[in-house]
Write a protein that holds these residues in place. Structure first.
Motif, PDB file in Angstrom:
ATOM      1  N   SER A   3       0.846  -1.188   0.000  1.00 30.12           N
ATOM      2  CA  SER A   3       0.000   0.000   0.000  1.00 30.12           C
ATOM      3  C   SER A   3       0.881   1.237   0.000  1.00 30.12           C
ATOM      4  O   SER A   3       2.020   1.211   0.501  1.00 30.12           O
ATOM      5  CB  SER A   3      -0.928   0.031   1.219  1.00 30.12           C
ATOM      6  OG  SER A   3      -0.191   0.299   2.400  1.00 30.12           O
ATOM      7  N   ILE A   4       0.363   2.321  -0.554  1.00 26.78           N
ATOM      8  CA  ILE A   4       1.109   3.580  -0.592  1.00 26.78           C
ATOM      9  C   ILE A   4       1.428   4.041   0.821  1.00 26.78           C
ATOM     10  O   ILE A   4       2.528   4.533   1.097  1.00 26.78           O
ATOM     11  CB  ILE A   4       0.298   4.640  -1.365  1.00 26.78           C
ATOM     12  CG1 ILE A   4       0.250   4.272  -2.855  1.00 26.78           C
ATOM     13  CG2 ILE A   4       0.894   6.028  -1.167  1.00 26.78           C
ATOM     14  CD1 ILE A   4      -0.622   5.193  -3.684  1.00 26.78           C
ATOM     15  N   GLU A   5       0.489   3.860   1.742  1.00 23.50           N
ATOM     16  CA  GLU A   5       0.693   4.311   3.116  1.00 23.50           C
ATOM     17  C   GLU A   5       1.818   3.529   3.792  1.00 23.50           C
ATOM     18  O   GLU A   5       2.690   4.120   4.450  1.00 23.50           O
ATOM     19  CB  GLU A   5      -0.603   4.148   3.922  1.00 23.50           C
ATOM     20  CG  GLU A   5      -1.748   5.054   3.477  1.00 23.50           C
ATOM     21  CD  GLU A   5      -2.426   4.610   2.186  1.00 23.50           C
ATOM     22  OE1 GLU A   5      -2.220   3.432   1.784  1.00 23.50           O
ATOM     23  OE2 GLU A   5      -3.133   5.423   1.576  1.00 23.50           O
ATOM     24  N   ARG A   9       5.508   5.032   4.911  1.00 24.88           N
ATOM     25  CA  ARG A   9       5.978   4.919   6.302  1.00 24.88           C
ATOM     26  C   ARG A   9       7.368   4.298   6.345  1.00 24.88           C
ATOM     27  O   ARG A   9       8.254   4.769   7.072  1.00 24.88           O
ATOM     28  CB  ARG A   9       4.986   4.080   7.105  1.00 24.88           C
ATOM     29  CG  ARG A   9       5.427   3.804   8.543  1.00 24.88           C
ATOM     30  CD  ARG A   9       4.439   2.909   9.267  1.00 24.88           C
ATOM     31  NE  ARG A   9       4.184   1.668   8.567  1.00 24.88           N
ATOM     32  CZ  ARG A   9       5.007   0.619   8.573  1.00 24.88           C
ATOM     33  NH1 ARG A   9       6.148   0.675   9.266  1.00 24.88           N
ATOM     34  NH2 ARG A   9       4.699  -0.482   7.910  1.00 24.88           N
ATOM     35  N   LEU A  10       7.595   3.250   5.566  1.00 23.23           N
ATOM     36  CA  LEU A  10       8.906   2.614   5.523  1.00 23.23           C
ATOM     37  C   LEU A  10       9.958   3.570   4.969  1.00 23.23           C
ATOM     38  O   LEU A  10      11.096   3.607   5.468  1.00 23.23           O
ATOM     39  CB  LEU A  10       8.844   1.344   4.671  1.00 23.23           C
ATOM     40  CG  LEU A  10       8.111   0.150   5.274  1.00 23.23           C
ATOM     41  CD1 LEU A  10       7.919  -0.941   4.234  1.00 23.23           C
ATOM     42  CD2 LEU A  10       8.872  -0.398   6.479  1.00 23.23           C
ATOM     43  N   LEU A  11       9.614   4.329   3.947  1.00 26.05           N
ATOM     44  CA  LEU A  11      10.548   5.303   3.388  1.00 26.05           C
ATOM     45  C   LEU A  11      10.980   6.313   4.429  1.00 26.05           C
ATOM     46  O   LEU A  11      12.168   6.650   4.543  1.00 26.05           O
ATOM     47  CB  LEU A  11       9.899   6.029   2.200  1.00 26.05           C
ATOM     48  CG  LEU A  11      10.186   5.473   0.812  1.00 26.05           C
ATOM     49  CD1 LEU A  11       9.296   6.155  -0.221  1.00 26.05           C
ATOM     50  CD2 LEU A  11      11.651   5.653   0.451  1.00 26.05           C
ATOM     51  N   SER A  12      10.025   6.802   5.207  1.00 28.00           N
ATOM     52  CA  SER A  12      10.354   7.761   6.256  1.00 28.00           C
ATOM     53  C   SER A  12      11.272   7.126   7.293  1.00 28.00           C
ATOM     54  O   SER A  12      12.264   7.733   7.725  1.00 28.00           O
ATOM     55  CB  SER A  12       9.065   8.252   6.922  1.00 28.00           C
ATOM     56  OG  SER A  12       9.355   9.111   8.001  1.00 28.00           O
ATOM     57  N   SER A  13      10.982   5.887   7.671  1.00 36.20           N
ATOM     58  CA  SER A  13      11.774   5.205   8.687  1.00 36.20           C
ATOM     59  C   SER A  13      13.212   4.971   8.212  1.00 36.20           C
ATOM     60  O   SER A  13      14.178   5.247   8.943  1.00 36.20           O
ATOM     61  CB  SER A  13      11.117   3.874   9.044  1.00 36.20           C
ATOM     62  OG  SER A  13      11.902   3.149   9.972  1.00 36.20           O
ATOM     63  N   LEU A 357       2.938   1.926  -7.861  1.00 42.33           N
ATOM     64  CA  LEU A 357       1.559   1.924  -7.383  1.00 42.33           C
ATOM     65  C   LEU A 357       0.790   3.166  -7.804  1.00 42.33           C
ATOM     66  O   LEU A 357      -0.428   3.235  -7.620  1.00 42.33           O
ATOM     67  CB  LEU A 357       1.530   1.805  -5.854  1.00 42.33           C
ATOM     68  CG  LEU A 357       2.096   0.515  -5.261  1.00 42.33           C
ATOM     69  CD1 LEU A 357       2.062   0.578  -3.738  1.00 42.33           C
ATOM     70  CD2 LEU A 357       1.328  -0.704  -5.763  1.00 42.33           C
ATOM     71  N   GLN A 358       1.515   4.134  -8.351  1.00 32.97           N
ATOM     72  CA  GLN A 358       0.894   5.398  -8.739  1.00 32.97           C
ATOM     73  C   GLN A 358       0.599   5.396 -10.234  1.00 32.97           C
ATOM     74  O   GLN A 358       1.289   4.741 -11.011  1.00 32.97           O
ATOM     75  CB  GLN A 358       1.801   6.562  -8.346  1.00 32.97           C
ATOM     76  CG  GLN A 358       1.998   6.654  -6.843  1.00 32.97           C
ATOM     77  CD  GLN A 358       3.088   7.610  -6.420  1.00 32.97           C
ATOM     78  OE1 GLN A 358       3.997   7.900  -7.197  1.00 32.97           O
ATOM     79  NE2 GLN A 358       3.024   8.069  -5.188  1.00 32.97           N
TER      80      GLN A 358
END
Length: 371
Positions: A3-5, A9-13, A357-358
């Motif tokens: 999922s995009i969400e 979140r993983l990218l930020s982490s 996904l986009q």
């Protein structure tokens, strides 16, 4: 199900994990409430890391992140750069893209001067290959598979940015000459190195991360300057990549990972190689030089990589920086460390997966080359 969400979140982490690194195997608390890179050395490890971070910033349109990257370059350049060699050329790739986002004529001049230095002053091997000179040693007569990512993507990008077709042509030539001596015609995999002094491939190691540099570098070259690559060279490099990926698909573990030595499944699992291979395959599909059927390898690797992101954003099971090994046990005994390149290759994989996904413009679809 991706999922995009979840990916965001993983990218930020993982990006925060990169910001915590002050050196190889050295983590620290974040420097401030804002995002600020702390890595102290200008060399290949952080060069790969910042490229991944910049790709993330460009894809997301994050101007604050781009400004933070620019702050790091301002700090490093302001205090004086180390001697020029292959590995210290790595941070120039992101800088050659960053100059499109910031008004720094002095950085533009640095990019041009460094590219000219690579072509005219970096030590060359027989056949005019870029000798893998590093800060520790000259590596006389040696070609390494790392070199293409560390120098030639930058040289190609600089050539595009400053309309220097001769720089692009030199970058493409380096891919060809490295292929001649490092790509194994039997398996399609790449050896870590070649030495003209003795004419051998050292330990004949099919090193995992070294191969991943190739899986990444060929599609990246197409993405950066594809229209400037001669059709015959583009066809050749497409065949080289497809041959490598066919071999890789048969060497993937059931859990999605790849080993430090690709053809030795008893050697340690290695996350940066797995992430790089997955990213390179996705980029190859996007550039139209790998068939859609290879996506299954990337998807399986993606799931394995995600499982190895720690709660603090540090990517686990990433092997240490790897000089040339003279026997295969050298690779088997590499320790794992927190490293910017591990963070970066995972960031690139996450960015590319998120992009998939986009919605895409139909006109951007490319046809897979015959090989």
């Amino acid at each position: 199900m991706k999922s995009i969400e979840d990916i965001s979140r993983l990218l930020s982490s993982v990006s925060i994990g990169l910001a915590r690194l002050k050196g190889m195997n050295e983590t620290a608390p974040l420097a401030s409430e804002g995002f600020s890179l702390q890595f102290d050395e200008w060399d290949w490890e952080v060069g790969v890391g910042i490229y991944g971070l910049l790709r993330h910033a460009e894809t997301s349109g994050d101007r604050e992140l781009i400004a933070s990257i620019a702050d790091w370059y301002d700090w490093q350049i302001g205090r004086g750069l180390p001697p020029r060699q292959v590995n210290s050329s790595s941070p120039m790739l992101a800088l050659s893209i960053l100059i499109d986002h910031v008004n720094r004529p002095d950085w533009e001049a640095l990019v041009q001067d460094w590219a000219d230095w690579l072509v005219n002053d970096l030590a060359k091997t027989e056949d005019g290959g870029f000798q893998h000179v590093v800060k520790e040693r000259m590596n006389d007569g040696e070609l390494w598979d790392d070199t293409l990512f560390m120098t030639c993507l930058f040289l190609a990008q600089a050539g595009k940015r400053f309309e220097r077709k001769d720089w692009i042509d030199e970058a493409v030539y380096q891919f060809l000459v490295h292929t001649r001596y490092l790509a194994d015609p039997v398996t399609g995999l790449w050896y870590h190195g070649w030495n003209f002094n003795g004419r051998h491939n050292f330990a004949k190691a099919f090193w995992g991360r070294g191969n991943s540099w190739i899986t990444v570098a060929i599609p990246e070259l197409f993405g950066l300057v594809g229209d400037a690559i001669a059709p015959s060279d583009a066809r050749f490099l497409t065949c080289v990549l497809q041959s490598q990926v066919r071999a890789l698909s048969g060497l993937q573990h059931d859990n999605g990972m790849f080993s430090t030595l690709l053809d030795d499944k008893d050697s340690p699992l290695e996350t940066s190689a797995t992430a790089g291979i997955a990213y390179g395959i996705l980029r190859g599909i996007e550039e139209g030089i790998l068939p859609e059927s290879t996506r299954a390898v990337a998807d399986k690797a993606y799931d394995a990589v995600v499982e190895r992101i720690g709660e603090d954003g540090i990517v686990l099971e990433v092997s240490d920086g790897t000089p040339m090994g003279h026997d295969l046990d050298f690779y088997r005994k590499l320790p794992n460390v927190p490293a910017p390149y591990g963070q970066a290759l995972v960031i690139l994989l996450l960015v590319e997966t998120l992009s998939g996904l986009q919605p895409k413009d139909e006109g951007k679809q490319k046809k897979v080359a015959n090989a």
